[in-house]
Design a protein around this motif. Structure first.
Motif, PDB file in Angstrom:
ATOM      1  N   ASP A   1      40.825  26.926 -30.294  1.00 57.94           N
ATOM      2  CA  ASP A   1      41.149  27.854 -31.382  1.00 57.94           C
ATOM      3  C   ASP A   1      40.258  27.603 -32.598  1.00 57.94           C
TER       4      ASP A   1
ATOM      5  N   HIS B   1      41.209  19.091 -32.495  1.00 61.24           N
ATOM      6  CA  HIS B   1      42.610  18.657 -32.455  1.00 61.24           C
ATOM      7  C   HIS B   1      42.721  17.256 -31.879  1.00 61.24           C
TER       8      HIS B   1
ATOM      9  N   ASP C   1      48.581  20.238 -25.109  1.00 62.35           N
ATOM     10  CA  ASP C   1      47.188  20.473 -25.498  1.00 62.35           C
ATOM     11  C   ASP C   1      46.561  21.571 -24.641  1.00 62.35           C
TER      12      ASP C   1
ATOM     13  N   ASP D   1      48.185  23.968 -23.059  1.00 67.96           N
ATOM     14  CA  ASP D   1      48.818  25.238 -23.443  1.00 67.96           C
ATOM     15  C   ASP D   1      48.164  25.814 -24.695  1.00 67.96           C
ATOM     16  N   ARG D   2      47.887  24.965 -25.678  1.00 65.86           N
ATOM     17  CA  ARG D   2      47.234  25.418 -26.909  1.00 65.86           C
ATOM     18  C   ARG D   2      45.852  25.997 -26.599  1.00 65.86           C
TER      19      ARG D   2
ATOM     20  N   ARG E   1      46.194  29.406 -24.709  1.00 69.77           N
ATOM     21  CA  ARG E   1      46.590  30.476 -25.649  1.00 69.77           C
ATOM     22  C   ARG E   1      45.403  30.918 -26.499  1.00 69.77           C
TER      23      ARG E   1
END
Length: 85
Positions: A12, A16, A45, A47-48, A51
């Motif tokens: 994104d 992170h 992590d 999943d993030r 997405r």
């Protein structure tokens, strides 16, 4: 152990830290010394990242509409005439 560089993961458009706080040592194959650590990503992590990838694909500048010309699938108005005469 000497201080080593930690490499978080990128999703994104941001770096992170791993949600679980775990890191994996990266060793120099020549001498076995740990030279860096990389994020040991878990389910949260991943999943993030998924997405973020879906949002970029469906709504980002390179989404499904970006590669589509104005008249997708339309045949040219005229075909060249290769006949002699």
């Amino acid at each position: 152990m000497p201080e080593v560089t930690r490499f978080p993961y990128f999703a994104d458009n941001q770096w992170h830290q791993p949600a679980g706080g775990q890191w994996i040592d990266s060793e120099n194959p020549a001498d076995g010394a740990v030279w860096a650590q990389v994020a040991d990503c878990g389910e949260a992590d991943v999943d993030r990242a998924v997405r973020a990838a879906k949002a970029a694909f469906y709504h980002g500048p390179w989404g499904p509409d970006a590669a589509r010309p104005a008249r997708a699938g339309a045949a040219p108005d005229r075909r060249p005439d290769f006949r002699e005469g």
